[in-house]
Design a protein around this motif. Structure first.
Motif, short mmCIF file in Angstrom:
data_model
loop_
_atom_site.label_atom_id
_atom_site.label_comp_id
_atom_site.label_asym_id
_atom_site.label_seq_id
_atom_site.Cartn_x
_atom_site.Cartn_y
_atom_site.Cartn_z
N GLU A 543 -25.30 22.71 -9.48
CA GLU A 543 -24.37 21.74 -9.52
C GLU A 543 -24.33 21.31 -8.62
OE1 GLU A 543 -19.81 20.83 -11.12
OE2 GLU A 543 -20.21 22.98 -10.37
N SER A 544 -24.48 21.14 -7.52
CA SER A 544 -24.66 19.67 -6.59
C SER A 544 -26.16 19.50 -6.77
CB SER A 544 -24.57 20.98 -4.82
OG SER A 544 -25.48 21.34 -4.93
N CYS A 545 -27.09 20.26 -7.00
CA CYS A 545 -28.31 19.43 -7.31
C CYS A 545 -28.31 19.15 -8.20
CB CYS A 545 -28.90 20.38 -7.48
SG CYS A 545 -29.45 21.68 -5.45
N GLY A 546 -27.29 19.16 -9.87
CA GLY A 546 -27.45 17.96 -10.37
C GLY A 546 -27.02 16.40 -10.51
N LYS A 547 -26.08 16.73 -9.61
CA LYS A 547 -25.65 15.83 -9.54
C LYS A 547 -26.10 14.56 -8.75
CE LYS A 547 -20.54 17.57 -9.12
NZ LYS A 547 -19.59 18.10 -8.02
N THR A 548 -27.01 15.29 -8.16
CA THR A 548 -28.19 14.13 -7.36
C THR A 548 -28.57 13.92 -7.75
OG1 THR A 548 -28.30 15.88 -4.99
CG2 THR A 548 -30.08 14.34 -5.06
N LEU A 549 -29.56 15.05 -9.30
CA LEU A 549 -30.30 14.53 -9.92
C LEU A 549 -29.72 13.05 -11.18
CD1 LEU A 549 -32.94 14.06 -12.19
CD2 LEU A 549 -31.30 16.79 -13.11
N VAL A 550 -28.78 13.09 -11.61
CA VAL A 550 -27.67 11.89 -11.67
C VAL A 550 -27.64 10.79 -10.89
CG1 VAL A 550 -25.63 11.02 -12.99
CG2 VAL A 550 -26.73 13.91 -13.00
N GLN A 551 -27.82 11.01 -9.96
CA GLN A 551 -26.79 9.89 -8.89
C GLN A 551 -28.94 8.90 -8.82
OE1 GLN A 551 -25.55 10.81 -4.27
NE2 GLN A 551 -27.18 8.44 -4.53
N HIS A 552 -29.76 9.74 -8.78
CA HIS A 552 -31.40 9.01 -8.16
C HIS A 552 -31.38 8.64 -9.90
CE1 HIS A 552 -32.58 10.30 -5.03
NE2 HIS A 552 -31.76 11.83 -4.78
N LEU A 553 -31.42 9.66 -10.88
CA LEU A 553 -31.65 8.54 -12.33
C LEU A 553 -30.47 7.12 -12.18
CD1 LEU A 553 -31.13 12.13 -14.82
CD2 LEU A 553 -33.35 10.39 -14.51
N ARG A 554 -29.86 7.30 -12.26
CA ARG A 554 -28.86 5.71 -12.76
C ARG A 554 -29.51 4.67 -11.41
NH1 ARG A 554 -22.59 8.39 -11.62
NH2 ARG A 554 -22.57 9.00 -14.63
N GLU A 555 -29.57 5.11 -10.67
CA GLU A 555 -30.95 4.51 -9.48
C GLU A 555 -32.58 3.87 -9.89
OE1 GLU A 555 -31.01 6.40 -5.31
OE2 GLU A 555 -28.84 6.22 -5.20
N ALA A 556 -32.66 5.14 -10.44
CA ALA A 556 -34.43 4.72 -11.11
C ALA A 556 -34.02 3.78 -11.96
CB ALA A 556 -34.85 5.60 -11.60
N MET A 557 -33.03 3.84 -13.08
CA MET A 557 -32.87 3.40 -14.56
C MET A 557 -32.51 1.46 -13.68
SD MET A 557 -30.52 5.62 -16.42
CE MET A 557 -30.46 4.63 -17.58
N ASP A 558 -31.55 1.05 -13.19
CA ASP A 558 -31.24 0.20 -12.42
C ASP A 558 -31.95 -0.71 -11.88
OD1 ASP A 558 -28.26 0.57 -13.10
OD2 ASP A 558 -28.13 1.22 -11.20
N LYS A 559 -33.26 -0.05 -11.46
CA LYS A 559 -34.32 -1.06 -10.37
C LYS A 559 -35.40 -1.36 -11.34
CE LYS A 559 -34.22 1.40 -5.70
NZ LYS A 559 -34.72 2.59 -4.90
N SER A 560 -35.74 -0.47 -12.56
CA SER A 560 -36.08 -0.44 -13.66
C SER A 560 -36.14 -1.10 -15.04
CB SER A 560 -37.54 0.90 -13.46
OG SER A 560 -36.54 1.38 -14.30
N GLN A 561 -34.84 -1.71 -14.87
CA GLN A 561 -33.96 -2.11 -16.27
C GLN A 561 -33.90 -0.26 -17.58
OE1 GLN A 561 -36.56 -5.06 -17.07
NE2 GLN A 561 -35.00 -6.88 -15.72
#
Length: 956
Positions: A543-561
């Motif tokens: 679950e903790s790895c999943g939270k990290t994944l969600v965080q990185h996905l959001r950051e990547a989406m913000d950066k690359s539209q």
């Protein structure tokens, strides 16, 4: 005094005689048929010089079978004519049989380095070092040198035919040609043997191959009975020609080093290899002596064998003009295509290859091969001891009707091995092998595997055979047969294919590397580690790895539209889960690009240069090559993760740190075994090995599945919306994302299962048959390889409606609509292969049936695998089936045919008319009168006539 000496002498002779004859029990103790020794000193060598060896071996094979023993003096010799055992000795267990027999110690420093005279590790080192010399590219260069020799041969043949009106002694011509090729390719000397009768090269060659006075004389047995005499001056071959060629090679090498002249021959290629070793530093294997020695092998081993084969080839072409005409047409055609005779043109002559192979079978240049056992080993129940001499009677094998149809007929179109009739004998359709050595592996590296399997299933059906080299492979796409192999008869198919034995003590303990009872023991011991309770604990780490994944996905989406490469994201997430759950290491893959864990993981799964290359077939054809250094996957990353797990275990044992991951749970299991006493199964090596499986088997498959799930959700927004709604609802019910919430998501499970079906992570599964067995009339032999084309099964319209449509709510099999079509309530199948058998072993059967009656009524359907089962609890329907319409329901289910001729006659084992006949015949035996006579003991009959002692009535 004289009497004492005579008595001592007699006792000594008797003792030696007894010791020698004790040696002659060697094979008898192993229950191997043995050629009876005539005399104690010579063993079976008496009259050896009078007999033709091949005739003697053919006679012995007919008399003793395909494995028998003999004696050279008092030395035992194994004679192996069984192709399966020959394959094991020469390939599978080659590591135990690397040495050849060396009759005497060669002290000369050059001659001692010839591969045929080396043993053990030194042989392996030199063999590995000189192998690159014979690559296809190097051979192609030398073929240009051979071509010029061929032109000289043709010229001399024409001149000889003109002089003698067409009658030519081709033996002399081919001997001269072979000598020219050896001189050119191995010694770098341009030679015209027919034109230079007094050339030292030609004179020494003829002297070496002149008739040996020992042959045809009793003296020929001396080197075999007393090999030590060879060290005292007795020679089998004249040594002067050998010394001449040795000195010649050394002089040519010196000349080339000073002048820098290159010819592209064997000397050049080996000298290049020597130069590479010198530049690389370290211990040298290729030296001047080694180079000179391997050049000599061309002369010793290549001259007579090549010339003889060409002689025999010419003879069979003369005897069989039809074969000659067909071969001529092929050569003419290919010469037109390739612009004359060259390397590519020769490789394209398929029929020429067949004719040469059949010539080598019919007239093998070497009638016998030998190997020495270097380590004690057991193969197919036969115990070989270190030092045992293994003899392979090549001619006898090549002319045995058990292996070749009509072996005394010359037939280039024959199937090289009867193994290619393996499936034909069982009337199983077979993919036709293209080449005898490769089987069906030709173009294997060019094709997409599942596309080839789809094509084969359409062409051959759901069960077909193919060959990897000469090894038969069953391809099973029939779900009922798959169920029997993977579940019902699983005990016969526990093993996986292992390309080579893993020598590392940790890596060899991975479940995928284990076989037989050892696999069962480790499998049983580690199973509790993966109980639902243990998985639940680890789900908190995930679950903790999943939270990290969600965080990185959001950051990547913000950066690359909103445009994100999810492959990298999911790969990082999977790596984090493995690091956390298997190795107890907290990792943020996307944030630590240079972390050793990540670097080694990426190195392991990097593109392999073997894939998409003809070299890909090497592990399948010659798995023993893997032991010489060729690896499908890089080994350094595995060693890194192995050492990492070992260090973490040591740290936890000293510090007592617990994380609830795989290492913890397996270490708990190890502790329980230690406390219980007895033999340990869970050791440190086993624990580390199973942790490695998470990395090897879990990383790419999990990341790929997540990629495909994201893709199908993106192209099917209706499925995405429905899944989102279910997840939202279950999160509210269970207070967020947790183990119970995920288990409650039924539609999520359906989407994941359909993704696995549509994009199968492992397109093929494999098992090896461990015991002979018969399933559905098909006979599987021990060692058979079973291939299950998973992708093909998942995309077969016989099992799935519209298989190319992504549908999470599909019925797994059309057979599961069997009862629905008749509007009969049906117990819902849990999984496609097992049907309603999942958890069958945990439930009490009658309780399950009571529950089903209440749920579905007195008639309902269920499935055992994909087989429909009617469950009838209605008395009227039972009466009709059991009495009124009994004629339609006479048979019982038989799990397997009983082969015993007595047991197979039990009424419960019979079917159809045979059951009716036996039932009618034995019925009178059970008449009321017969039952009364047979079954009522005299005491019971007497009691029936007795009156009670009191007038009080009893209620018995």
């Amino acid at each position: 005094m004289m009497l004492v000496l005579v008595a001592a002498f007699v006792l000594l002779i008797a003792y030696l005689y007894r010791k020698i004859y004790d040696r002659f029990d060697y094979f008898e103790k192993r229950r191997i048929p043995t050629e009876k020794p005539l005399y104690p000193i010579v063993g079976n060598l008496w009259k050896f010089w009078k007999e033709v060896q091949i005739q003697r071996e053919m006679r012995n094979m007919k008399r003793y079978g395909k494995v028998w023993g003999s004696f050279e003096g008092s030395r035992p010799v194994w004679n192996i004519a069984d192709p399966g055992l020959i394959r094991d000795i020469c390939i599978k267990e080659f590591d135990h049989f690397t040495d050849r027999r060396v009759l005497f110690e060669i002290k000369e420093k050059v001659l001692s380095k010839m591969l045929a005279n080396l043993k053990g590790q030194e042989w392996k080192d030199v063999r590995s070092a000189v192998s690159p010399v014979f690559s296809s590219g190097k051979i192609k260069k030398m073929s240009q040198l051979m071509e010029s020799c061929g032109e000289t041969l043709v010229q001399h043949l024409r001149e000889a035919m003109d002089k003698s009106q067409g009658v030519v002694n081709v033996k002399d011509q081919y001997g001269a040609y072979t000598m020219d090729v050896i001189a050119t390719c191995a010694f770098g000397t341009k030679l015209d043997s027919l034109g230079k009768e007094n050339d030292p090269f030609t004179k020494n060659a003829r002297k070496f191959f002149a008739d040996n006075p020992l042959v045809g004389s009793p003296l020929i047995i001396i080197p075999f009975v007393f090999p030590w005499l060879l060290n005292m001056g007795l020679k089998i071959f004249p040594m002067e020609p050998i010394y001449f060629f040795r000195d010649l090679v050394l002089d040519i090498m010196k000349q080339r080093k000073t002048e820098g002249r290159e010819r592209g021959d064997v000397l050049d290629t080996m000298m290049e290899q020597e130069e590479k070793e010198r530049e690389a530093g370290g211990e040298k294997v290729i030296t001047e002596d080694v180079i000179a020695a391997q050049s000599l092998i061309f002369f010793v081993a290549g001259f007579d064998t090549t010339a003889s084969m060409m002689n025999f080839l010419t003879y069979v072409l003369a005897v069989y003009p039809a074969i000659q005409d067909r071969l001529y047409e092929e050569i003419e055609k290919n010469m037109d295509e390739y612009g004359g005779i060259n390397h590519e043109m020769m490789n394209s002559c398929v029929y020429l290859d067949q004719v040469v192979h059949e010539t080598l079978r019919f007239y093998p240049p070497a009638n016998r091969l030998e190997r020495e056992c270097t380590k004690d080993c057991i193969i197919d129940g036969i115990e070989f001891k270190k030092g045992d001499l293994i003899a392979i009677p090549v001619y006898a094998v090549h002319h045995c009707s058990d292996f070749y149809r009509d072996p005394e007929i010359f037939d280039p179109d024959r199937k090289i091995y009867d193994r290619f009739d393996y499936f034909e004998k069982q009337r199983i359709p077979t993919e036709k092998p293209l080449y005898p050595l490769l089987g069906n592996l030709w173009n294997f590296w060019k094709e997409v595997q599942f596309q080839r399997e789809m094509k084969n299933m359409k062409r051959y059906g759901k069960v077909w055979g193919s060959f990897e080299g000469s090894r038969p492979v069953w391809n099973i796409a029939d779900v009922d047969l798959i169920r029997d192999i993977c579940i019902k008869e699983f005990d016969h198919f526990t093993d996986r294919r292992i390309f080579f034995p893993m020598k590392d003590k940790v890596l060899s303990k991975m479940l995928t590397m284990l076989k037989g009872q050892k696999w069962k023991d480790v499998r049983s011991a580690v199973s509790p580690v993966f109980s639902s309770g243990k998985i639940k604990k680890m789900s908190q780490l995930m679950e903790s790895c999943g939270k990290t994944l969600v965080q990185h996905l959001r950051e990547a989406m913000d950066k690359s539209q909103g445009v994100v490469c999810v492959k990298d994201q999911y790969g990082a997430y999977t790596l984090d889960v493995i690091a956390t759950c298997a190795f107890g290491t907290k990792l943020d893959s996307l944030g630590k690009e240079n972390d050793p864990f990540i670097k080694n993981a990426r190195k392991f799964f990097a593109d392999n240069p073997l894939f998409g290359s003809p070299l890909m077939i090497i592990p399948f054809m010659f798995p023993w090559v893997m032991q010489l250094g060729l690896n499908i996957f890089p080994m350094e990353p595995l060693y890194f993760f192995r050492d990492l797990a070992v260090d973490i275990m040591k740290q936890r044992k000293t510090e007592g740190h617990e994380r609830g991951d795989v290492l913890d749970t397996m270490m708990e299991q190890e502790e329980k075994e230690r406390e219980a006493g007895g033999e340990k199964v869970i050791t440190e090596e086993v624990i580390v090995a199973q942790s490695l499986i998470f990395f090897v088997a879990g990383f790419d498959t999990t990341a790929s599945m997540m990629n495909f799930v994201s893709y199908v959700l993106a192209i099917h927004p209706d499925i995405q919306d429905r899944l989102y709604q279910e997840i939202e609802k279950k999160m509210e019910e269970h207070g967020g994302i947790n183990h119970e919430m995920v288990n409650a998501c039924v539609y999520l499970d359906q989407v994941v299962n359909e993704t696995f079906r549509f994009y199968t992570p492992a397109s093929r599964l494999e098992r090896e048959c461990t015991k002979d067995c018969i399933i559905d009339g098909i006979e599987f032999k021990k060692g058979d390889l079973i291939g299950i084309p998973a992708y093909v099964v998942h995309h077969c319209s016989d099992y799935y409606r519209d298989p190319e449509i992504f549908d999470p709510e599909r019925k797994i099999s059309d057979q599961f609509d069997y009862f629905k079509k008749q509007r009969i309530p049906t117990e819902k199948p849990v999984y496609p292969i097992v049907g309603n058998l999942w958890n069958f072993w945990k439930e009490v059967q009658f309780l399950r049936e009571m529950r089903n009656v209440k749920k579905y009524g007195k008639v309902w359907g269920s499935f055992e695998g994909s087989r429909p089962v009617w469950n009838i609890a209605d008395p009227d329907l039972i009466r009709d089936i059991g009495i009124k319409e009994f004629d339609h329901f006479t048979d019982r289910r038989l799990f397997l045919p009983m082969k015993d001729k007595v047991l197979s006659k039990m009424l419960t084992m019979l079917k159809g008319q045979e059951w009716k006949d036996v039932r009618s015949a034995v019925s009178p035996v059970f008449s009321s009168g017969k039952i009364k006579k047979v079954c009522l003991p005299p005491c019971i009959i007497s009691l029936s006539h007795c009156r009670p002692r009191t007038e009080k009535q009893t209620d018995y």
